[in-house]
Write an enzyme that holds these catalytic residues in place. Structure first.
Site, PDB file in Angstrom:
ATOM      1  N   LYS A   1      27.306 -85.669  18.290  1.00  0.00           N
ATOM      2  CA  LYS A   1      26.191 -84.794  19.411  1.00  0.00           C
ATOM      3  C   LYS A   1      26.762 -83.318  19.606  1.00  0.00           C
ATOM      4  O   LYS A   1      27.854 -82.925  19.759  1.00  0.00           O
ATOM      5  CB  LYS A   1      26.351 -85.227  20.921  1.00  0.00           C
ATOM      6  CG  LYS A   1      25.691 -84.609  21.979  1.00  0.00           C
ATOM      7  CD  LYS A   1      25.917 -85.039  23.048  1.00  0.00           C
ATOM      8  CE  LYS A   1      27.357 -84.590  23.673  1.00  0.00           C
ATOM      9  NZ  LYS A   1      27.366 -83.090  23.966  1.00  0.00           N
TER      10      LYS A   1
ATOM     11  N   GLY B   1      33.964 -81.865  22.314  1.00  0.00           N
ATOM     12  CA  GLY B   1      32.825 -81.659  22.548  1.00  0.00           C
ATOM     13  C   GLY B   1      31.586 -82.043  21.955  1.00  0.00           C
ATOM     14  O   GLY B   1      30.469 -81.469  21.933  1.00  0.00           O
ATOM     15  N   MET B   2      32.011 -83.056  20.964  1.00  0.00           N
ATOM     16  CA  MET B   2      30.933 -83.613  20.249  1.00  0.00           C
ATOM     17  C   MET B   2      30.443 -84.889  20.701  1.00  0.00           C
ATOM     18  O   MET B   2      29.801 -85.606  19.825  1.00  0.00           O
ATOM     19  CB  MET B   2      31.310 -83.720  18.876  1.00  0.00           C
ATOM     20  CG  MET B   2      31.595 -82.409  18.198  1.00  0.00           C
ATOM     21  SD  MET B   2      31.813 -82.415  16.229  1.00  0.00           S
ATOM     22  CE  MET B   2      33.405 -82.761  16.387  1.00  0.00           C
TER      23      MET B   2
ATOM     24  N   SER C   1      31.174 -91.050  23.820  1.00  0.00           N
ATOM     25  CA  SER C   1      30.067 -91.384  24.263  1.00  0.00           C
ATOM     26  C   SER C   1      29.062 -92.211  23.055  1.00  0.00           C
ATOM     27  O   SER C   1      28.574 -92.939  23.528  1.00  0.00           O
ATOM     28  CB  SER C   1      29.267 -90.510  25.067  1.00  0.00           C
ATOM     29  OG  SER C   1      29.999 -90.066  26.209  1.00  0.00           O
TER      30      SER C   1
ATOM     31  N   ASP D   1      27.125 -88.089  28.994  1.00  0.00           N
ATOM     32  CA  ASP D   1      26.371 -88.064  27.625  1.00  0.00           C
ATOM     33  C   ASP D   1      25.838 -89.512  27.236  1.00  0.00           C
ATOM     34  O   ASP D   1      25.279 -89.544  26.293  1.00  0.00           O
ATOM     35  CB  ASP D   1      27.593 -87.781  26.711  1.00  0.00           C
ATOM     36  CG  ASP D   1      27.774 -86.117  26.632  1.00  0.00           C
ATOM     37  OD1 ASP D   1      26.895 -85.411  27.376  1.00  0.00           O
ATOM     38  OD2 ASP D   1      28.721 -85.699  26.136  1.00  0.00           O
TER      39      ASP D   1
END
EC number: 2.7.1.148
Length: 282
Positions: free
Chosen positions: A12, A96-97, A101, A131
């Site tokens: 993400k 942070g990707m 989640s 997320d």
């Protein structure tokens, strides 16, 4: 016995991440343009006694199996039994990707398909993480608002040639939020662009923000160094950090310039991945 089933848990990427406020309970309000990539972790579901999780892959060492792993928490949310998961961990942890989640969302979908059970509601998903709702939606460009519970698909967002780079260090999301100096920032415009080509979209994105980037850089100056190197590569249309870091991304004009940038970054960062974002369905 059903055959083992594998599902991609795509990375993400927050192309924008505006922090627009903070509630009295401490939770932050967000406005983010989210995309997903053609690459990510791989999750396989097989039959087995109880619930179990085996982890392998290039990033497995940083994610030892634990009782509170998001995949197993997702399985417990689904009241699953006889589920043996194998995770091919390719994305860095705490990067942070949205890897955890996305993994949990993949687990929920695998179990729902196998057991013919309904998907959890948004409230239940939010208990696993902010997320989860966007990761549970179809993997396409979306606008994520509120605490993460409001997700709307976006039309007219093209595929983007993407380079992902991580310095090999994790960042604590709470620590990044704590390092913020301003929590009341403007949201994105009510109407987001549609039908732009990749370069025009990057021009528009250049006027948007990731409000967590500056505090993340204060905690980890290596992020600024990576962004400078990515931005200096020929063909780079936009360089930014995703989520709360420390992964940085570059959007490139074409495949060749992206691949050349990846070669230039190899050896200068712990993690370098070439990929492409998934475009809007319509």
């Amino acid at each position: 016995m059903p055959a083992p089933t594998t599902r991609l848990a795509p990375a993400k990427i927050n192309l924008t991440l505006h922090v627009t406020g903070q509630r009295q309970d401490g939770y932050h309000l967000l406005d983010s343009l989210v995309v997903f990539t053609e690459h990510g972790d791989g999750l396989t579901l097989d039959a087995g006694p109880g619930l179990s999780l085996d982890i392998h892959g290039p990033q497995a060492a940083a994610l030892a199996p634990e009782p509170d792993n998001l995949i197993l928490r997702a399985a417990r949310l689904m009241a699953a039994e006889g589920a043996a998961f194998t995770l091919d961990k390719r994305l860095p942890v705490a990067s942070g990707m949205g890897g955890g989640s996305s993994d949990a969302a993949a687990a929920i979908r695998l179990l729902a398909e196998r057991d013919a059970t309904p998907l959890p509601d948004t409230g239940a998903l939010m208990r696993l993480g902010a997320d989860l709702p966007v990761c549970m939606a179809a993997p396409q460009p979306s606008r994520m608002q509120g605490l993460g519970e409001r997700v709307a698909p976006l039309a007219g967002i093209p595929a983007l040639w993407l380079l992902l780079v991580n310095p090999g260090q994790g960042l604590s999301t709470p620590a990044v939020f704590k390092a913020m100096t301003e929590r009341q920032n403007p949201p994105m415009p009510d109407a987001l662009p549609q039908g732009l080509d990749a370069l025009a979209l990057c021009d528009w994105l250049g006027g948007m923000r990731n409000d967590l980037q500056a505090p993340a850089i204060r905690l980890m100056p290596a992020i600024r160094d990576l962004l400078d190197v990515i931005e200096a590569q020929p063909g780079c249309a936009l360089a930014r950090m995703t989520g709360s870091g420390a992964t940085c991304f570059g959007i490139f004009r074409d495949r060749d310039s992206r691949d050349a940038a990846a070669m230039a970054l190899t050896g200068r960062a712990a993690f370098v991945m070439t990929t492409r974002t998934l475009p809007s369905v319509s």
